[in-house]
Design an enzyme around this catalytic site. Structure first.
Site, PDB file in Angstrom:
ATOM      1  N   TYR A 136       0.818  -1.217   0.000  1.00  0.00           N
ATOM      2  CA  TYR A 136       0.000   0.000   0.000  1.00  0.00           C
ATOM      3  C   TYR A 136       0.857   1.274   0.000  1.00  0.00           C
ATOM      4  CZ  TYR A 136      -4.167  -2.847   1.000  1.00  0.00           C
ATOM      5  OH  TYR A 136      -5.194  -3.752   0.936  1.00  0.00           O
ATOM      6  N   LYS A 149       3.019 -15.508   1.764  1.00  0.00           N
ATOM      7  CA  LYS A 149       2.920 -16.206   0.472  1.00  0.00           C
ATOM      8  C   LYS A 149       4.358 -16.505   0.062  1.00  0.00           C
ATOM      9  CE  LYS A 149       0.393 -17.631  -3.038  1.00  0.00           C
ATOM     10  NZ  LYS A 149      -0.527 -18.773  -2.938  1.00  0.00           N
ATOM     11  N   ASP A 207      -3.589 -18.027   0.982  1.00  0.00           N
ATOM     12  CA  ASP A 207      -4.774 -18.650   0.367  1.00  0.00           C
ATOM     13  C   ASP A 207      -5.364 -19.705   1.297  1.00  0.00           C
ATOM     14  OD1 ASP A 207      -2.326 -19.848  -0.101  1.00  0.00           O
ATOM     15  OD2 ASP A 207      -2.814 -20.591  -2.093  1.00  0.00           O
ATOM     16  N   ASP A 256      -5.601  -6.683   5.612  1.00  0.00           N
ATOM     17  CA  ASP A 256      -6.786  -5.921   5.225  1.00  0.00           C
ATOM     18  C   ASP A 256      -7.907  -6.882   4.841  1.00  0.00           C
ATOM     19  OD1 ASP A 256      -8.447  -3.902   4.442  1.00  0.00           O
ATOM     20  OD2 ASP A 256      -7.274  -3.273   2.703  1.00  0.00           O
ATOM     21  N   ASP A 304     -11.280  -8.421   7.435  1.00  0.00           N
ATOM     22  CA  ASP A 304     -12.691  -8.251   7.084  1.00  0.00           C
ATOM     23  C   ASP A 304     -13.405  -9.601   7.013  1.00  0.00           C
ATOM     24  OD1 ASP A 304     -12.555  -5.543   7.096  1.00  0.00           O
ATOM     25  OD2 ASP A 304     -13.265  -5.257   5.040  1.00  0.00           O
TER      26      ASP A 304
END
Ligand code: NAD
Length: 359
Positions: free
Chosen positions: A141, A192, A224, A248, A252
């Site tokens: 980000y 990852k 994943d 992020d 959620d």
């Protein structure tokens, strides 16, 4: 020494839910003789309306001097057409970067009284209590270079950079292990590492930091698989630590396991546990001013503040117990209401928590 808390109600339902959290804090601090003062400030659209900027100099000075910040929410349709540089959300980003709040703590707790609010089967989620620790100031980000460029053949190409230095990974890993020590002593680091070199380094550094916490069990999981496991068997997790973008998304997902956005608090901490505490939901302009918003996420954010910045564990536990009592007694705001319960307003829910604290 008296602790200073800057209170930033913000926009929409912000002022309504913050009023209830301050009411609860006033009772608990008086009852337990905790020396704390509260000072209001402006952020977001409310600040823009007065100063023409969502994070004015006056608020910057206030949050720098404060020991902790309690925030409602920012944003709303009134400010959506403004230039992006002065939109309310910029106030939040400014606050995080000014204070170097790199550790974002997002608990997902399913209250037994609200089991039916989850879309998952009760046996999968009942008793869920996990904490996602998300790195908040680095990663893709913020990485440079970034942008959209035009290639020689005239085609446009978008690009971003995933970058983490060892020190950035090390400090978020320490936060996660220390939080796990206050909970069930398990950390799952999500990366990852099979595809991204940056997260290969992440895994190495987290493993190295983990050696300083022999009392905490460390595991690693690819993102994943973590997304899958969160909806398959979320109770296997205690603390999950991960990068900005993965956090992020996963936080959620975890939030939705509980089914009720009005119940979930959050904290963003710096290296000294100075923090900004806020509900995870937004300013809910659709219900602002009606006195029906759920204040519990904000009240629970105040309880996180007592626990993580001020180390007042007993006071935090008392607020959490009061929330349980109020739910046990059947008090429900509209968002968590179900047949046979006692529907209450924002202020009545605050009163129910105060009554439970005093009772
Ligand atoms: P939202 O979280 O404000 O609302 C989503 C839905 O949940 C709405 O139906 C709302 O009524 C409901 N809801 C949210 N909080 C509730 C509560 N405490 N009690 C009862 N119901 C509640 O998200 P949105 O509608 O996407 O965004 C509205 C505004 O909030 C936008 O301007 C957005 O940018 C901003 N926002 C701010 C923050 C923040 O301040 N941290 C976070 C997310 C969104």
């Amino acid at each position: 020494m008296t602790k200073k808390i800057t209170v930033l109600p913000g926009d929409g339902i912000g002022p309504e839910i913050i009023a209830e959290a301050v009411k609860v804090l006033a009772v608990i601090t008086a009852d337990m003789n905790l020396a704390m003062v509260f000072e209001d400030g402006l952020i977001g659209g409310a600040a823009y309306d007065v100063f023409g900027t969502p994070f004015p100099e006056q608020t910057i000075a206030q949050v720098q001097e404060a020991d902790a910040i309690l925030l409602g929410a920012v944003g709303g349709p009134k400010w959506e057409s403004l230039d992006i540089s002065v939109r309310p959300e910029k106030g939040l980003l400014g606050l995080r970067s000014t204070l170097g709040l790199f550790a974002n703590l997002r608990p997902a707790v399913l209250y037994p009284q609200l089991e039916q609010a989850s879309t998952l089967k009760p046996e999968v989620v009942s008793g869920l209590d996990l904490m996602i620790v998300r790195e908040l100031t680095g990663g893709i980000y913020f990485g440079q270079p970034r942008g959209v460029r035009v290639l020689e053949n005239g085609e446009k190409q978008g690009f971003n950079t995933l970058v983490y230095s060892e020190s950035e990974i090390r400090r978020i890993a320490h936060s996660a292990f220390q939080i796990a020590q206050k909970r069930n002593r398990k950390v799952c680091s999500v990366d990852k590492a099979n595809v991204l070199e940056c997260t290969e380094l992440w895994r190495q550094v987290v493993t190295e930091v983990g050696k300083s916490y022999p009392d905490v069990a460390l595991s690693h999981m690819y993102v994943d698989n973590a997304a899958m496991q969160l909806v398959r068997a979320p109770k296997q997790f205690d603390v999950m630590v991960t990068s900005n973008m993965f956090g992020d998304i996963l936080s959620d997902t975890a939030a939705m396991l509980t089914g009720s956005i009005g119940m979930l608090p959050s904290a963003s901490l710096d290296a000294n546990n100075k923090g900004m505490y806020e509900p995870i939901h937004g300013s809910a302009p659709d219900i602002a001013g009606q006195g029906i918003a759920n204040p519990l996420a904000t009240i629970l954010s105040a309880s996180m503040m007592l626990r993580y910045t001020f180390n007042e564990t007993e006071a935090a536990e008392r607020i959490e117990a009061a929330v349980h009592s109020a739910l046990d007694a059947g008090f429900r705001t509209a968002d968590i209401y179900s047949e046979g319960m006692h529907k209450v307003s924002t202020a009545q829910m605050g009163d129910a928590i105060v009554a439970a604290l005093k009772g």
